[in-house]
Design an enzyme around this catalytic site. Structure first.
Site, PDB file in Angstrom:
ATOM      1  N   ASP A 149      68.737   1.874  84.329  1.00  0.00           N
ATOM      2  CA  ASP A 149      68.667   1.979  85.781  1.00  0.00           C
ATOM      3  C   ASP A 149      69.483   0.798  86.311  1.00  0.00           C
ATOM      4  O   ASP A 149      69.742  -0.152  85.577  1.00  0.00           O
ATOM      5  CB  ASP A 149      67.211   1.892  86.239  1.00  0.00           C
ATOM      6  N   ASP A 193      62.885  -0.564  85.964  1.00  0.00           N
ATOM      7  CA  ASP A 193      62.029  -1.602  86.539  1.00  0.00           C
ATOM      8  C   ASP A 193      60.549  -1.276  86.402  1.00  0.00           C
ATOM      9  O   ASP A 193      59.701  -2.074  86.774  1.00  0.00           O
ATOM     10  CB  ASP A 193      62.377  -1.839  88.011  1.00  0.00           C
ATOM     11  N   ASP A 224      60.855   4.208  87.912  1.00  0.00           N
ATOM     12  CA  ASP A 224      61.419   4.851  86.741  1.00  0.00           C
ATOM     13  C   ASP A 224      60.369   5.325  85.751  1.00  0.00           C
ATOM     14  O   ASP A 224      60.689   5.611  84.590  1.00  0.00           O
ATOM     15  CB  ASP A 224      62.377   3.887  86.038  1.00  0.00           C
TER      16      ASP A 224
END
Length: 633
Positions: free
Chosen positions: A312, A506, A510
């Site tokens: 991410d 994080d 996610d």
């Protein structure tokens, strides 16, 4: 009790040894010593036999020692039991001490809490007795026992046990602090926000202590191997005791029974059963000390076989904190005026980008001068500020307003400002890239992990700008959360069956991707329930380079396990052959069992002291990418 039994049995054994010349008295003393020392092993063997669990180390030692008695080798029969029990005791102590030393590395379990009562008195209580909302006092040098918010004081905290960070952290009134931290220099008063069982220190310790419940393939293999291996060696020992008597007519039946007994002692799988799980536990403890929580040996083992790492962007490769990179006013307005109007308008928004503009302004904002505030979802904001009509937002808002703008070419989130229906300029904002993001990607490439991927909801040009500057091999942008998951599943299908896909996020937004990947790693997960629950590995310090450290620990653990396996099998097979040939006696067999197990345990514990830290390149350049999302209110 165990050590007393061994001492008493040892004294009786010594008495039998020094009375060898007295015939039956010596034999009686040896047999008495054998019963004192080996009674538990014999009873366990019988119990397991009745349960149908025949082939274990108790059975092997019972049969081997009884075989020695049958061939009238009484001292060696006692020695088998004595040294086996002593070895088991030492192995248990070594394993227990190893676990304790691993948990002591964390050094975060609080012993007490100083609770402040309404009367003003301070009482020392157990952390379990403190409730949410209570005020606790942390004196200099004390551990913070529960997660809380500072209501009075400021200080420096030692957070090394939580994150592996050696530098102290400055905290002030209003800051959230985590249990397990150590207060360095000033008294703090903290309002408790989580019960003890929900606090960070408690969760971390629980994760580390229970990590052994999720066994790696190697551990499962050793368990299965022992169940197959032990019956085979028992059958071989039986054949060794019987068959040669029909081939070698000139040897005594007692000779082959003795050799078979030696063979059984050597074949005990204790060294394998103890050292392999302990190696994984040591690896998990080593990672914990570095601020990397690995939830089980299976995940530690899986880190050895990574085909691709998917990142991410915001909060993972970037800091997730926004900063103005440039302000471009038109000719009729000054830069500080443009920022002032933008800050006034954004002061009524809670968006992180809005906060970055207000922070950059640094001036006082009189909110009474803001009238008719309007939020336009997905576009921007409008209001009357100091009698002027001010709008701020993205290109879509400008198009809808029919405002002609000087379009920015910067790789950033751009906010266009309109004052009294006239384009006044724009403000470009970037999400800062973490200092070690670039060196992390370089390090992964050096390790042979060349497939690195970004899955981002950000605009294409921003995601690609960041990805290219870091050296990411594949970049997917403008993805909704569900599309991220779909893209991850596509990557899963493309990988080879024996390798793994890692997703790094994080830990909050996610969670689905973290749960779906072969290995989910959450960044900066200290105190985040979502991070700890959704991911398999939690990196507590907000540094991507910890991923490389985790992989290095996994590789070190595997190397030690391979060393143990080679050593154990080399010694055992060699001594098994010597036993079959009649060269090895019972004393060498005992070394091949007890001695090898202890050496393997000591080797496993080396994992804790081996240096595996990732060194950042001093020459690496810091890069600056765009932020992860458009400015939507």
């Amino acid at each position: 009790m165990e050590i007393k039994k061994l001492i008493i049995g040892g004294v009786v054994f010594a008495a039998g040894y020094f009375t060898k010349s007295m015939g039956n008295i010596s034999i009686i003393l040896f047999l008495a010593s054998y019963i004192i020392i080996g009674s538990e092993v014999l009873m366990n063997s019988v119990k397991n036999l009745l349960k149908g669990d025949l082939f274990d180390e108790n059975f092997l030692m019972s049969v081997a020692s009884i075989g020695a008695i049958l061939v009238k080798q009484y001292p060696e029969a006692v020695a088998v039991m004595f040294l086996y029990e002593l070895g088991e005791y030492l192995q248990d102590r070594a394993a227990d001490n190893s676990r304790e030393s691993i948990l002591e590395l964390m050094d975060i379990r609080p012993d007490y809490a100083n609770i402040l009562r309404d009367s003003g008195d301070i009482y020392k209580v157990s952390p379990e007795d403190v409730k949410i909302g209570d005020i606790i006092v942390i004196k200099p040098g004390e551990k913070i026992p529960l997660d809380g918010k500072i209501v009075e004081g400021n200080s420096l905290l030692d957070v090394s046990a939580l994150t592996g960070e050696s530098l102290p952290k400055e905290v002030y009134e209003g800051d959230t602090v985590l249990s397990g931290s150590i207060n360095k220099n000033q008294l703090l008063k903290i309002e408790v926000v989580k019960n003890f069982n929900e606090s960070t220190a408690s969760k971390i310790l629980d994760l580390v202590e229970n990590a052994s419940s999720k066994k790696a393939k190697a551990e499962k293999f050793i368990t299965k191997f022992a169940k197959i291996y032990t019956p085979i060696v028992v059958c071989l020992a039986l054949l060794l005791a019987i068959v040669p008597n029909f081939i070698f007519k000139d040897t005594s039946v007692y000779t082959w029974i003795y050799r078979a007994s030696v063979f059984l002692v050597v074949s005990c799988p204790c060294a394998l059963v103890i050292s392999i799980p302990l190696s994984f536990f040591a690896g998990i403890g080593k990672a914990s000390k570095s601020g990397i929580l690995i939830k089980g040996g299976n995940y530690l083992e899986a880190l050895n076989n990574i085909e691709a790492i998917v990142f991410d962007k915001t909060g993972t490769l970037t800091k997730g904190t926004f900063k103005i990179s440039s302000i471009k006013p038109e000719d009729f307005i000054k830069e500080n005026e443009l920022l002032e109007y933008a800050a006034y308008l954004e002061s009524l928004s809670n968006h992180p980008i809005a906060k970055s503009i207000v922070k950059a302004y640094k001036g006082d904002i009189n909110k009474e001068e803001i009238k008719e505030f309007t939020e336009i979802p997905g576009r921007g904001l409008k209001a009357i500020i100091k009698c002027k009509e001010v709008s701020i937002g993205n290109e879509k808002l400008m198009e809808e307003m029919g405002i002609k703008i000087n379009k920015s070419e910067e790789y950033a989130t751009v906010l266009y400002v309109v004052i009294d229906k006239q384009f006044a300029g724009y403000i470009a904002i970037n999400d800062e890239v973490k200092e070690d993001s670039k060196t992390t990607i370089e390090g992964l490439n050096k390790m042979g992990i060349n497939k690195t991927v970004i899955l981002s909801g950000d605009k294409k040009y921003i995601a690609e700008s960041l990805g290219k500057s870091l050296g990411i091999s594949k970049i997917y942008s403008e993805l909704l959360p569900q599309q991220k998951l779909e893209k991850l599943e596509t990557l899963e299908k493309e990988k080879s069956p024996e390798n793994n896909i890692v997703y790094v996020g994080d830990g909050i937004n996610d969670a689905p991707a973290l749960a779906r990947a072969d290995i989910g790693i959450s960044m900066g997960g200290v105190g985040s329930d979502a991070a700890i629950e959704a991911s398999d590995v939690v990196i507590m310090k907000d540094e991507p380079s910890k991923i490389i450290e985790a992989i290095n620990i996994a590789k070190t653990t595997r190397k030690v396990i391979i060393q143990n396996l080679i050593f154990i099998f080399a010694v055992k097979i060699s001594v098994l052959i010597l036993a079959a040939l009649g060269i090895a006696n019972m004393w060498l067999a005992i070394f091949a069992d007890v001695g090898v197990a202890l050496i393997a345990v000591v080797n496993s514990m080396r994992i804790i002291s081996i240096k595996v830290s990732f060194k950042k390149s001093e020459n690496s350049e810091h890069c600056h990418g765009g932020c992860c999302c458009c400015h939507k209110h």
